[in-house]
Design an enzyme around this catalytic site. Structure first.
Site, mmCIF file in Angstrom:
data_model
loop_
_atom_site.group_PDB
_atom_site.id
_atom_site.type_symbol
_atom_site.label_atom_id
_atom_site.label_comp_id
_atom_site.label_asym_id
_atom_site.label_seq_id
_atom_site.Cartn_x
_atom_site.Cartn_y
_atom_site.Cartn_z
ATOM 1 N N SER A 197 0.820 -1.209 0.000
ATOM 2 C CA SER A 197 0.000 0.000 0.000
ATOM 3 C C SER A 197 0.865 1.276 0.000
ATOM 4 C CB SER A 197 -0.953 -0.039 1.195
ATOM 5 O OG SER A 197 -1.967 0.919 1.069
ATOM 6 N N ASP A 239 10.251 6.027 -9.923
ATOM 7 C CA ASP A 239 9.839 6.791 -11.101
ATOM 8 C C ASP A 239 10.624 8.096 -11.237
ATOM 9 O OD1 ASP A 239 7.984 4.898 -11.846
ATOM 10 O OD2 ASP A 239 6.310 5.873 -10.821
ATOM 11 N N LYS A 291 -0.744 -4.498 -3.175
ATOM 12 C CA LYS A 291 -2.068 -3.990 -2.802
ATOM 13 C C LYS A 291 -2.194 -2.547 -3.276
ATOM 14 C CE LYS A 291 -5.437 -3.311 0.861
ATOM 15 N NZ LYS A 291 -5.823 -1.988 0.335
#
Length: 707
Positions: free
Chosen positions: A466, A477, A491
């Site tokens: 999460s 990124d 998740k």
């Protein structure tokens, strides 16, 4: 009569018992409150769930099949003829749920419950008569019957149950129990199961039914009964007094899915994810067998007042035979914010005769003291604030890079994941959240400046989920640092808890997407440099759960890149591989992971021949012990005589680790337990090595750019 003579009794006794069992069980019927809740749940799924669900015949078939799987997943109780009268529900399940017409679904449960009681009474009758078993023949018992066909004749199930009873007795015999102990333990097990069957209430049936319904949608959507809602609220406030372990059902067993950071179980170091709990006892009481027990009843046995001791009979995750269990003790306690606070250490790395200092910050969860924050307290606690303090301390220590350790971090407050990313970037988006209507909301860091712009690593594992995945994905990124470890949990969904007229429903309402557009759902975050792991991704993680929502993508957003770590990954991996090849702990992890997967794939049945079963068990454990002792010899450690001893040896590292009192000394380099001996510690030490390599490569590139 001897327990271990030759089986001679006719199965006619079993048939007679099934036909002539005493007073029938009370026929359970749905209440008006449950009928209304069924309608509300159906509407919630249709209009409120993230997924676009088509409640057609195909869905009805899936829901009916899932209901059957929950009732009798091992195909051990029901005959095909028991199911046939209800086959029309394969196309009518949706109508039944939407109309609150639950009578036939309850009737099917009543049939199953009657068959379950009959089989339990049959087992007790066998004990009354005295068991006659021959453990010298070559019979085997299939242990996973999820794909088995429904039996068409009673005799098929009679034979299955004869073998199951024989296996139960043999399993206990292999733990050196005598005939009297075996009979006593089996009687306690079956009488407990019978009592639980007879105590079943309509709410229990409704819960099972709704689990079948919601489980066809996704694994995080589910119905909570009024009792479960109360327990959920207690857990969310962290006032639950227990052991700090999240449990889930795994067939007839209760499995540890994860440990609460800073909780009693994690501190005790005696439980691991995928361990199975087969019995529970209080400090001075008898052990209660929990095989086949409902999950919430097991939780009730484990829960208790702060300071009291609970005993658990645990089969380790890596064990391939249920005979290999051990009793562990955990002192119940509450989980406090302080127990979950970020903390840091400095690791010394030697290179070419020079010492280099790297910082590691452990972040167990993404927390915030909401009460203090809402009250306007300027000094409220949060993950970001605590990490910022640790970063400042490490900068003063002159570290050459910082690793954020997010292993076993199951998430928490989304706002903290966003603000934590902001410590390492200068403004920018952090995560996209897409709702059921396709609307995307962008979250990000709006504060100018960075607290730390040096070499950064993020250490993750399969239990990083999460918010942890949001953080790791954003760092990856942005090219802001390296992600190390194993593939994360996966998740990437958001749930809300909605009130019903009877109970609550936890509903998946949105999905997380990285700023690059890729979802974290199902696939998680792939590390830049992968480490071996003893956590089996086929047993733990989103992709291991039935009907998990799929991975997909949305449009990426505009963001600046801070670096191009992928340009040096090949060199970093080569240097890492060279160290791992010479590191006994990494070699152990790689080989043990491969062996564990191989043993699970091969272990589809068990021998009911005592000598053969013993040989198979000893052969498997000999391989596991050999790997452990290879590691120990390479590290100059004392070898073990038994593989199970690795669970309790303080230098094993996988389950035990350094005790709390030693942990503070370890930060100062004074621990009596050499950190290099710990398997789990190998991840942290190698992460520091990799980050140092990365820092040096970055410095080389900067110098080259100036020329």
């Amino acid at each position: 009569m001897s327990l271990f003579a030759t089986l001679s009794r006719s199965v006619a006794l079993a048939v007679m018992l099934v036909i002539t069992s005493p007073a029938a069980l009370a026929q359970l019927e749905p209440t008006n409150e449950q009928r209304q809740a069924s309608v509300e749940i159906a509407d919630s799924l249709r209009y409120g769930h993230y997924a676009d669900i088509n409640f057609d015949d195909a869905w009805s078939q899936d829901a009916f099949q899932r209901y059957l799987d929950i009732l009798d997943g091992q195909r051990a109780y029901l005959l095909r003829s028991d199911i046939e009268p209800y086959r029309h529900l394969e196309s009518g399940m949706a109508d039944a749920i939407f109309d609150g017409d639950l009578d036939e679904l309850f009737a099917l449960y009543n049939t199953f419950s009657e068959r379950q009681r009959n089989r339990t009474e049959w087992s007790l009758a066998q004990l009354d008569e005295g068991l006659d078993f021959d453990f010298d023949n070559n019979e085997r018992l299939e242990i996973d019957r999820e794909d088995a066909q429904w039996a068409t004749r009673q005799s098929e199930l009679d034979e299955l149950w004869r073998k199951r009873l024989k296996n139960d007795a043999l399993t206990l015999a292999l733990t050196d129990q005598d005939e009297e102990q075996i009979e006593t333990n089996l009687r306690q097990r079956y009488e407990g199961q019978l009592t639980r069957i007879e105590q079943t209430e309509p709410e229990d049936v409704f819960g099972v039914l709704m689990a079948g319904v919601t489980g066809t949608i996704d694994p995080h959507t589910g119905y909570l009964s009024p009792r479960q809602s109360e327990s959920f609220d207690i857990q969310m406030s962290l006032s639950l007094e227990g052991i700090g372990a999240l449990l889930q059902s795994d067939g007839e067993y209760v499995k540890v899915s994860s440990l609460v950071p800073g909780g009693p179980a994690e501190r005790a170091g005696v439980l691991e994810p995928a361990d199975r709990i087969i019995a529970v006892g209080q400090e001075d009481g008898e052990m209660v067998n929990v095989i086949g027990m409902r999950l919430d009843n097991v939780v009730d046995l484990i829960r208790g007042p702060k300071g009291s001791v609970v005993r658990l009979d645990v089969v380790p995750a890596q064990a391939v035979d249920m005979t290999r269990s051990q009793v562990v003790e955990i002192t119940r306690d509450t989980v406090n914010l302080e127990d979950q606070a970020a903390q840091s250490e400095v690791i010394e790395v030697e290179r070419n005769g020079e010492s280099h200092r790297l910082g590691v910050i452990e972040v167990p969860t993404f927390y915030v003291d909401f009460d203090a924050w809402q009250a306007g307290d300027d000094d409220y606690r949060s993950t970001t604030r605590d990490v910022a303090k640790e970063v400042e301390r490490l900068k003063e220590e002159g570290v050459e890079g910082i690793v954020l350790d997010l292993r076993n971090n199951g998430g928490g407050a989304l706002q903290e994941a966003n603000s934590l990313i902001g410590l390492f970037i200068d403004r920018g988006p952090t995560v996209q959240v897409r709702d059921a209507q396709g609307r995307i909301q962008l979250y990000g860091d709006s504060e100018a400046g960075t607290l730390y712009d040096g070499p950064l690593g993020v250490l993750v594992n399969r239990l990083s989920a999460s918010a942890s995945e949001i953080f790791a994905g954003a760092i990856q990124d942005y090219g802001r640092g390296l992600v190390l470890g194993t593939q994360t949990f996966g998740k990437g969904t958001v749930q809300t808890l909605n009130e019903l007229s009877h109970g609550q429903i936890k509903l998946t309402r949105a999905k997380f997407y990285r700023i690059s557009g890729a979802s974290t759902q199902n696939r998680g975050v792939e590390p830049d440099i992968a480490f071996p792991s003893l956590i089996d991704p086929e047993r733990i993680g989103e992709s291991s759960l039935d009907n998990a929502l799929k991975w997909d993508t949305v449009q990426n957003v505009q963001y600046r890149r801070y670096g191009e770590p992928e340009n040096v990954l090949d060199r970093l991996i080569t240097q890492h591989d060279a160290r791992a090849e010479d590191n006994p702990n990494f070699r152990y992890l790689e080989r043990q992971s491969t062996l564990a997967r191989q043993l699970r794939e091969e272990h589809t049945s068990v021998s009911l021949n005592r000598e053969q079963r013993q040989r198979e068990m000893e052969a498997r454990e000999a391989e596991q012990l050999s790997l452990e002792n290879q590691r120990r010899r390479a590290l100059g450690m004392e070898e073990l005589d038994e593989w199970m001893d690795a669970r309790t040896d303080p230098t094993a590292g996988v389950a035990e680790g350094i005790e709390d009192d030693d942990a503070s000394q370890a930060n100062e380099g004074d621990s009596e337990v050499d950190e290099a001996l710990e398997v789990d510690r190998a991840y942290v030490l190698e992460s520091a090595e990799i980050l140092l390599d990365y820092a040096h490569l970055q410095e080389t590139q900067r110098l080259a750019a100036k020329r």
